[in-house]
Structure formats: structure tokens, C-alpha cells
Enzyme design. Structure first.
Site, PDB file in Angstrom:
ATOM      1  N   GLY A  13     -23.466  51.974  44.695  1.00 19.02           N
ATOM      2  CA  GLY A  13     -22.212  51.968  43.804  1.00 19.02           C
ATOM      3  C   GLY A  13     -21.724  53.263  43.431  1.00 19.02           C
ATOM      4  O   GLY A  13     -22.070  54.151  44.075  1.00 19.02           O
ATOM      5  N   ALA A  15     -22.448  55.145  40.793  1.00 20.84           N
ATOM      6  CA  ALA A  15     -23.530  55.986  40.435  1.00 20.84           C
ATOM      7  C   ALA A  15     -24.219  56.563  41.469  1.00 20.84           C
ATOM      8  O   ALA A  15     -24.772  57.852  41.841  1.00 20.84           O
ATOM      9  CB  ALA A  15     -24.348  55.327  39.344  1.00 20.84           C
ATOM     10  N   LYS A  34     -28.654  46.880  48.889  1.00 18.04           N
ATOM     11  CA  LYS A  34     -29.253  45.482  48.841  1.00 18.04           C
ATOM     12  C   LYS A  34     -28.660  44.693  50.017  1.00 18.04           C
ATOM     13  O   LYS A  34     -29.339  43.968  50.639  1.00 18.04           O
ATOM     14  CB  LYS A  34     -29.292  44.886  47.426  1.00 18.04           C
ATOM     15  CG  LYS A  34     -29.987  43.568  47.310  1.00 18.04           C
ATOM     16  CD  LYS A  34     -29.796  43.202  46.069  1.00 18.04           C
ATOM     17  CE  LYS A  34     -30.792  41.844  45.767  1.00 18.04           C
ATOM     18  NZ  LYS A  34     -30.889  41.520  44.094  1.00 18.04           N
ATOM     19  N   ASN A  41     -21.228  46.073  41.761  1.00 21.91           N
ATOM     20  CA  ASN A  41     -20.198  45.602  40.592  1.00 21.91           C
ATOM     21  C   ASN A  41     -19.024  46.719  40.372  1.00 21.91           C
ATOM     22  O   ASN A  41     -18.148  46.764  39.782  1.00 21.91           O
ATOM     23  CB  ASN A  41     -21.084  45.836  39.398  1.00 21.91           C
ATOM     24  CG  ASN A  41     -21.759  44.472  39.200  1.00 21.91           C
ATOM     25  OD1 ASN A  41     -21.297  43.586  39.789  1.00 21.91           O
ATOM     26  ND2 ASN A  41     -22.667  44.245  38.179  1.00 21.91           N
ATOM     27  N   SER A  42     -19.399  47.934  40.905  1.00 17.51           N
ATOM     28  CA  SER A  42     -18.111  49.333  40.715  1.00 17.51           C
ATOM     29  C   SER A  42     -17.099  48.719  41.340  1.00 17.51           C
ATOM     30  O   SER A  42     -15.973  49.155  40.826  1.00 17.51           O
ATOM     31  CB  SER A  42     -18.869  50.571  41.458  1.00 17.51           C
ATOM     32  OG  SER A  42     -19.940  51.128  40.721  1.00 17.51           O
ATOM     33  N   LEU A  44     -15.497  46.100  41.333  1.00 17.14           N
ATOM     34  CA  LEU A  44     -15.164  45.098  40.585  1.00 17.14           C
ATOM     35  C   LEU A  44     -14.412  45.542  39.293  1.00 17.14           C
ATOM     36  O   LEU A  44     -13.608  44.889  38.422  1.00 17.14           O
ATOM     37  CB  LEU A  44     -15.998  44.049  39.877  1.00 17.14           C
ATOM     38  CG  LEU A  44     -16.794  43.373  41.029  1.00 17.14           C
ATOM     39  CD1 LEU A  44     -17.879  42.188  40.603  1.00 17.14           C
ATOM     40  CD2 LEU A  44     -15.832  42.515  41.936  1.00 17.14           C
ATOM     41  N   GLN A  46     -11.735  46.890  36.941  1.00 14.26           N
ATOM     42  CA  GLN A  46     -10.365  46.930  37.011  1.00 14.26           C
ATOM     43  C   GLN A  46      -9.563  47.809  36.429  1.00 14.26           C
ATOM     44  O   GLN A  46      -8.708  48.670  37.020  1.00 14.26           O
ATOM     45  CB  GLN A  46      -9.778  45.559  36.980  1.00 14.26           C
ATOM     46  CG  GLN A  46     -10.522  44.483  37.826  1.00 14.26           C
ATOM     47  CD  GLN A  46     -10.034  43.141  37.124  1.00 14.26           C
ATOM     48  OE1 GLN A  46      -9.407  42.886  36.208  1.00 14.26           O
ATOM     49  NE2 GLN A  46     -10.390  42.028  37.972  1.00 14.26           N
ATOM     50  N   ARG A 267     -14.806  44.491  22.300  1.00 14.86           N
ATOM     51  CA  ARG A 267     -15.079  43.295  23.058  1.00 14.86           C
ATOM     52  C   ARG A 267     -15.812  42.401  22.408  1.00 14.86           C
ATOM     53  O   ARG A 267     -15.578  41.055  22.614  1.00 14.86           O
ATOM     54  CB  ARG A 267     -15.627  43.860  24.539  1.00 14.86           C
ATOM     55  CG  ARG A 267     -14.433  44.488  25.348  1.00 14.86           C
ATOM     56  CD  ARG A 267     -15.427  45.011  26.725  1.00 14.86           C
ATOM     57  NE  ARG A 267     -14.595  45.461  27.606  1.00 14.86           N
ATOM     58  CZ  ARG A 267     -14.898  45.980  28.770  1.00 14.86           C
ATOM     59  NH1 ARG A 267     -16.090  46.241  28.912  1.00 14.86           N
ATOM     60  NH2 ARG A 267     -13.997  46.709  29.418  1.00 14.86           N
TER      61      ARG A 267
END
EC number: 1.4.3.16
Length: 439
Positions: A13, A15, A34, A41-42, A44, A46, A267
Site C-alpha cells: 500500500g 506506506a 499478499k 486499502n490505500s 480505497l 476516497q 466520525r
């Protein structure tokens, strides 16, 4: 099978990629993913990346981050995050990132719990854009080798010194030895029935860390995002409806079409209010309404969200979006210092895998990619400064039971989360009866 490198990076990702680009080009680097290298996730993320708009914004940005985090943040980490934010955004731009601009320069948008507009963004696919730019740069580096479809199941160490890691590659064991190992495998969303994360993100590094007595921190701090697209598909990845939709003026409505919350609160508060409203109205979801905005604006500002909702039968320019909270981010992880160093020598952790303490009990919107950038760069620069003094240690190991360790890592992590957060145990998936056999 055995391989060696100067630096081993587990995870592909933002990082992991950014760390590799900040490491010296004379170092041999192996990066392990993997699954496919861009499944993370990076991609995703937005909304965007938060950045201090000059020194005059430092204190405000720090206060917003602390307030969102319930003042349980590590103040030193927060200062580093804020004060080094613009340098890292500028480095991204130098690498080819293209953030939205007008005639006066880069545009800044606003998101929940930020006092001012300080989010840089690329349409509504900022994470994917940054991931793609970084990956393009990585592929041009001859010193970086990428291995895909390779799952970490353990680390190797001599005493308290990390010397490599063990992987499952196509059902076979692969040992990679390195002077320094970096863990950047993301969070824990794949352990939840309802999450905005990729299903493969299952806290692999954190389970390994617990099993190897590496210090961890704040495992109970799990963030629920208020607005994931509501679907009756119970155990699939939930599509995120970005914070920036509310930042641009989107309104949250109950099933009766009534507003019930300030959309720009942190949040955790918005998620709590939504849960309360759903219970009060006996509903499975609430609605996020942007239908009062110009269609052309929605198509230009949120093309990904607009098209995804259309695929689900929702025209957001004409009707509200059904949304409900879902697991989104993990503030806890492997405890690290300001350079991403763990309690084990020559072992680093960056991004959501790590716990810098910067987020406290609740992450401020658009601080996730920023954390990945700031601390992975700091760690890479530290590694550059001393790696020449390290010895590469290779030890012959017997073939391990790969499935046993993989399942045990997951079971250990799930059990620990359940122990700390009994209130969410029903939201977690299990790894089946196989877990019992592996214990």
C-alpha cells in the site's frame, strides 16, 4: 525456498511503496504483496490527504486531530504529522501526483471535524491515484523487486533482533532474510462482517507481533465509518461513501426524510447518532442526500461514487443514498516510535499496521494517508543512516506448518479484540473450526 535482501517490505500500500522510494537506491529491496500489488486499502481512500496550510495552521490542525482522538493521542506524533505534512505532499507532487487545482493553485476541501478547508484530493479516488503514482515510480527502480500472491505467516528473529520473515507462496514456504524488515500490511477490516476494507486485510502483521511478544497498543480503538453504502449482502466489502460528500454539503436524513445530526461532527459521534436513529425508527439504514446539488458537479467531484451508486440502481442526482455504519479503520496496532521502529530491533511498522498514537481513540478524516506518508519516510531515512553497519543473518529453518501459523495468527488477534471489545464480537468473522485445530 530462500531469498535475501537489504530491506524486506511486507505490504504494497501507500506506506510500503513510499517507504521503498525513500530508501537509498543502492539497497536491494524486496516488497511482498499478499495478493496483486495494487489490491490494498490505500486504493480505497476516497476523500483526500489532510495538510497544514502553512505554519499559521499548525495549532489548529493539531487541535482538530487531538479533539477527534479524544485527547488520547501521542502529542509528539501529532506535531510531527502536522509539521511535516506539506513536505510530504510536495514530494508526492514531485513524484507525479496531480491534486485538484484552480487558477490560484491547489484546491483544498473540507471534511468532518476539520476547522478549515485543508484536504488535498484527486476527484474521489485520491488513494487509488496516489497508489498508482507510487507504484509507477517503484516499478522504475531497478533495486526494488516485487513478489505477489505471498502471505506472511511469521517473522524470524535471533533474540530480540528481526532477521527476516516466513511466507506462504503458492502453498510452499518462502524464507526471506534481510538486515531490516518493514511491516506495512494494513489494518483488520477483513476480520469484520461489514467493513469498507478489502477482505484480504486481516491484521496479519499484528497477529504475528502478538505471537512474537512485540509490543502492541490500543487494540480496542476501532473506527466505524458513518456512511458505507447500505447493502443486504451481509459479508461483503462495503462501498465507502466518502466523508468529503458531507464536506461538500451532503445531508443525513432518517427514513422520514428528517435531518438528525450535524454531518461534520467527528466520525464516532456521527456513527453513534446514526445507530440511535436507526434504532429509533426501526430501520436498517439512513440516507445521505445530495440530490439538491447540480448533476454536473456531482459527476465531476464524485465520479467514482456517482457511477458506483448508478450500478446499484441509485441516481444520486435524483434520490438519496442508503447508508449505514461499517468498520473502517484501526487506530491500534504495533507500537512504534516517531520513526516507525517497533520494540524488536531492525523491525519497523508503517501505516495502519502501526500505532504511532497519532489518532488517539478516533482518527480525524484524511489523516490516514498522511500518517502513512510522514512516518514511513521518517523510518526510511533512519534506515538509510545505519543499515550499512548491520550484518545479514541467515539461519537454516525446518519447513513450517504454514496453514497452522496463518490460522493461529488470526485466532490470536480475534481473541484479543473480543477480550477488549466484547461489544463488537458479533461483528467479527471467525476463521472456522480450523482455528481450534491450530491452537
Amino acid at each position: 525456498m530462500k531469498r535475501v535482501a537489504d530491506v524486506l517490505i511486507v505490504g504494497s500500500g501507500v506506506a510500503g511503496l513510499y517507504a521503498s522510494l525513500n530508501l537509498r537506491e543502492d539497497l536491494e529491496i524486496i516488497m511482498v504483496s499478499k495478493k496483486s500489488v495494487n489490491l490494498c486499502n490505500s486504493s480505497l481512500a476516497q476523500g483526500g490527504i489532510a495538510v497544514a496550510r502553512g505554519k499559521e495552521d499548525f495549532q489548529s490542525f493539531i487541535e482538530d486531530t487531538l479533539k477527534a482522538g479524544k485527547y488520547e493521542n501521542n502529542i509528539d506524533s501529532v506535531r510531527v504529522l502536522v509539521e511535516e505534512s506539506m513536505d510530504n505532499i510536495n514530494k508526492l507532487i514531485d513524484l507525479g501526483a496531480n491534486f485538484e487545482k484552480d487558477e490560484n493553485g491547489v484546491l483544498f476541501t473540507k471534511e468532518g471535524a476539520h476547522e478549515i478547508n485543508r484536504i488535498v484530493y484527486h476527484k474521489d479516488i485520491t488513494g487509488k491515484h496516489v497508489e498508482d503514482i507510487l507504484l509507477e515510480n517503484v516499478k522504475r527502480r531497478k533495486n526494488i523487486k516485487i513478489i505477489e500472491d505471498c502471505e506472511m505467516v511469521d517473522i524470524y528473529h535471533r533474540g530480540n533482533r528481526c532477521i527476516g520473515a516466513l511466507f506462504n507462496k503458492d502453498g510452499q514456504d518462502l524464507s526471506i532474510y534481510a538486515k531490516v524488515v518493514i511491516l506495512a500490511t494494513g489494518g483488520i477490516g477483513g476480520l469484520f462482517k461489514k467493513s469498507t476494507n478489502e477482505r484480504i486485510i486481516t491484521g496479519d502483521s499484528i497477529g504475528v507481533a502478538i505471537r512474537n511478544n512485540i509490543e502492541i497498543k490500543d487494540l480496542s480503538y476501532i473506527q466505524i465509518h458513518p456512511t458505507a453504502f447500505f447493502s443486504k449482502k451481509s459479508e461483503e466489502k462495503r462501498f465507502l461513501i466518502s466523508e468529503s460528500v458531507r464536506g461538500e454539503g451532503g445531508k443525513l436524513l432518517n427514513c422520514n426524510g428528517e435531518r438528525f445530526v450535524d454531518e461534520l461532527l467527528p466520525r464516532d459521534i456521527v456513527s453513534k447518532k446514526i445507530y440511535e436513529e436507526m434504532k429509533k425508527t426501526n430501520s436498517n439504514n439512513v440516507f445521505l442526500d445530495v440530490s439538491f446539488m447540480e448533476k454536473s458537479f456531482l459527476q465531476n467531484r464524485f465520479p467514482n461514487i456517482y457511477n458506483k451508486c448508478l450500478e446499484e440502481g441509485i441516481d444520486i442526482s435524483k434520490e438519496p443514498i442508503p447508508v449505514a455504519p461499517a468498520q473502517h479503520y484501526f487506530m491500534g496496532g504495533i507500537k512504534v516510535d516517531l520513526n516507525g521502529k517497533t520494540s524488536m530491533e531492525n523491525l519497523y511498522a508503517f501505516g495502519e499496521t502501526s500505532c504511532t498514537g497519532v489518532h488517539g481513540a478516533n482518527r480525524l478524516a484524511s489523516n490516514s494517508l498522511l500518517e502513512a506518508l510522514v512516518f514511513s519516510r521518517r523510518g526510511a531515512l533512519e534506515i538509510n543512516s545505519y543499515i550499512d553497519n548491520l550484518e545479514l543473518i541467515i539461519e537454516e529453518r525446518e519447513c513450517e506448518d504454514l496453514d497452522k501459523y496463518r490460522l493461529l495468527n488470526r485466532k490470536i488477534l480475534i481473541d484479543e479484540i473480543c477480550r477488549l471489545r466484547g461489544d463488537i464480537k458479533d461483528e467479527l468473522v471467525t476463521c472456522g473450526g480450523e482455528c481450534k485445530k491450530s491452537s
